[in-house]
Write a protein that holds these residues in place. Structure first.
Motif, mmCIF file in Angstrom:
data_model
loop_
_atom_site.group_PDB
_atom_site.id
_atom_site.type_symbol
_atom_site.label_atom_id
_atom_site.label_comp_id
_atom_site.label_asym_id
_atom_site.label_seq_id
_atom_site.Cartn_x
_atom_site.Cartn_y
_atom_site.Cartn_z
ATOM 1 N N ALA A 97 0.846 -1.197 0.000
ATOM 2 C CA ALA A 97 0.000 0.000 0.000
ATOM 3 C C ALA A 97 0.877 1.241 0.000
ATOM 4 O O ALA A 97 0.554 2.259 -0.646
ATOM 5 N N ALA A 98 2.009 1.152 0.694
ATOM 6 C CA ALA A 98 2.961 2.270 0.696
ATOM 7 C C ALA A 98 3.513 2.503 -0.710
ATOM 8 O O ALA A 98 3.691 3.650 -1.150
ATOM 9 N N VAL A 99 3.793 1.424 -1.431
ATOM 10 C CA VAL A 99 4.278 1.540 -2.813
ATOM 11 C C VAL A 99 3.215 2.196 -3.691
ATOM 12 O O VAL A 99 3.508 3.080 -4.499
ATOM 13 N N LEU A 100 1.970 1.750 -3.546
ATOM 14 C CA LEU A 100 0.882 2.295 -4.364
ATOM 15 C C LEU A 100 0.727 3.794 -4.149
ATOM 16 O O LEU A 100 0.475 4.550 -5.106
ATOM 17 N N ILE A 101 0.868 4.241 -2.918
ATOM 18 C CA ILE A 101 0.728 5.671 -2.633
ATOM 19 C C ILE A 101 1.959 6.442 -3.089
ATOM 20 O O ILE A 101 1.854 7.500 -3.718
ATOM 21 N N TYR A 102 3.143 5.901 -2.785
ATOM 22 C CA TYR A 102 4.382 6.612 -3.132
ATOM 23 C C TYR A 102 4.533 6.762 -4.644
ATOM 24 O O TYR A 102 4.953 7.821 -5.133
ATOM 25 N N PHE A 103 4.180 5.734 -5.385
ATOM 26 C CA PHE A 103 4.339 5.755 -6.846
ATOM 27 C C PHE A 103 3.002 5.928 -7.553
ATOM 28 O O PHE A 103 2.864 5.530 -8.718
ATOM 29 N N PHE A 104 2.008 6.533 -6.872
ATOM 30 C CA PHE A 104 0.663 6.601 -7.438
ATOM 31 C C PHE A 104 0.642 7.239 -8.827
ATOM 32 O O PHE A 104 0.014 6.717 -9.751
ATOM 33 N N LYS A 105 1.320 8.365 -8.995
ATOM 34 C CA LYS A 105 1.311 9.048 -10.289
ATOM 35 C C LYS A 105 1.911 8.168 -11.382
ATOM 36 O O LYS A 105 1.377 8.079 -12.495
#
Length: 278
Positions: free
Chosen positions: A53-61
């Motif tokens: 979930a941290a990856v999804l938010i950090y690399f969302f763009k």
């Protein structure tokens, strides 16, 4: 499972998931040394939902751009030459090895793969392989030079992390360096590549984590599992930013030394009977 155990393991998961040191190996070792039992492979898989979930938010763009371009490219040939469209396929194809091998060896991963002799050995051996890749890799290629062959090779490297102690990020970073990718390029693709496999594995492991089949495995409550996953998310988010900055300016030898030292320590504890292998 006690609350202290759930919190400590959540912290360990967040700290180690993205570093090339094996989070699954660390959870197994921490459980054995401090709690005298195994939290289980399912616990590892579910807490990884927090770090992903941290990856999804950090690399969302980046993720949104890749997904949108990939979908458009299915119908519009004009965008198929773009890096984002190709990256979508690289992630999909690179996920296939771990998906197939994970299904084929599911039972072994949950049982024999948790043996601490195996984990200590893989920490040391694959740490030395990482050192060789750091020394030998020329690091001349960036994401713009990334090809399907790179995705497939790094996909197989990720699949090796089904064995605790190998490390998902360690395996993909090693493969990337051997392919002459820069450390930052290999790390970024590694983050993206992990998303499908980790999310699918974590979701399917949710029922098992509360009713573990392996003897001696600690079963958390729903609240403990939720807290451990949230802790893993928060610490994992910070770890992503730190690792990307670190690999841009430093070698990976620090992690090599740490892996060899930890693997040697665990081996000594096993040989002296301080902890049990299973």
């Amino acid at each position: 499972m006690t609350w202290v155990e759930a919190i400590v393991l959540g912290i360990v998961q967040g700290l180690t998931e993205f570093l090339p040191v094996s989070s699954s190996g660390h959870l197994r070792i921490t459980s054995a040394i401090f709690f005298g039992r195994d939290a289980g492979a399912s616990f590892t898989a579910v807490t990884q939902l927090g770090t992903e979930a941290a990856v999804l938010i950090y690399f969302f763009k980046d993720i949104w751009r890749i997904v949108r371009t990939w979908v458009l490219g299915l119908f519009d040939r004009s965008v198929r030459s773009s890096l984002d469209y190709r990256m979508g396929w690289y992630v999909i194809v690179g996920t296939i090895p771990i998906g197939i091998l994970g299904l084929l060896f599911k039972d072994q991963i949950r049982t024999a793969g948790r043996n601490l002799y195996l984990i200590s050995g893989t920490l040391i051996v694959f740490g030395l392989v990482l050192a060789f890749a750091e020394y030998w890799g020329r690091q001349t290629r960036t994401l713009e030079n990334f090809r399907m062959r790179d995705g497939v090779i790094m996909g197989f490297a990720q699949a090796m992390a089904l064995i605790p102690g190998v490390s998902r990020s360690g395996g993909t970073l090693t493969a990337g360096l051997l392919l002459n990718l820069t450390r930052e390029t290999a790390a970024r693709y590694s983050f993206l590549l992990a998303i499908p496999a980790v999310v699918i594995s974590g979701v399917f492991s949710i029922p098992d984590v509360f009713e573990p089949s392996a003897p001696g495995t600690a079963a958390p409550s729903v609240a403990q599992m939720a807290v451990a996953t949230v802790i893993a998310f928060a610490i994992g988010y910070a770890a992503i930013a730190w690792l990307l900055r670190y690999v841009a300016h430093h070698t990976l030898y620090l992690f090599v030394l740490y892996r060899v030292a930890l693997g040697s320590l665990v081996l000594c504890l096993l040989l002296t009977g301080t902890i049990n292998a299973t």
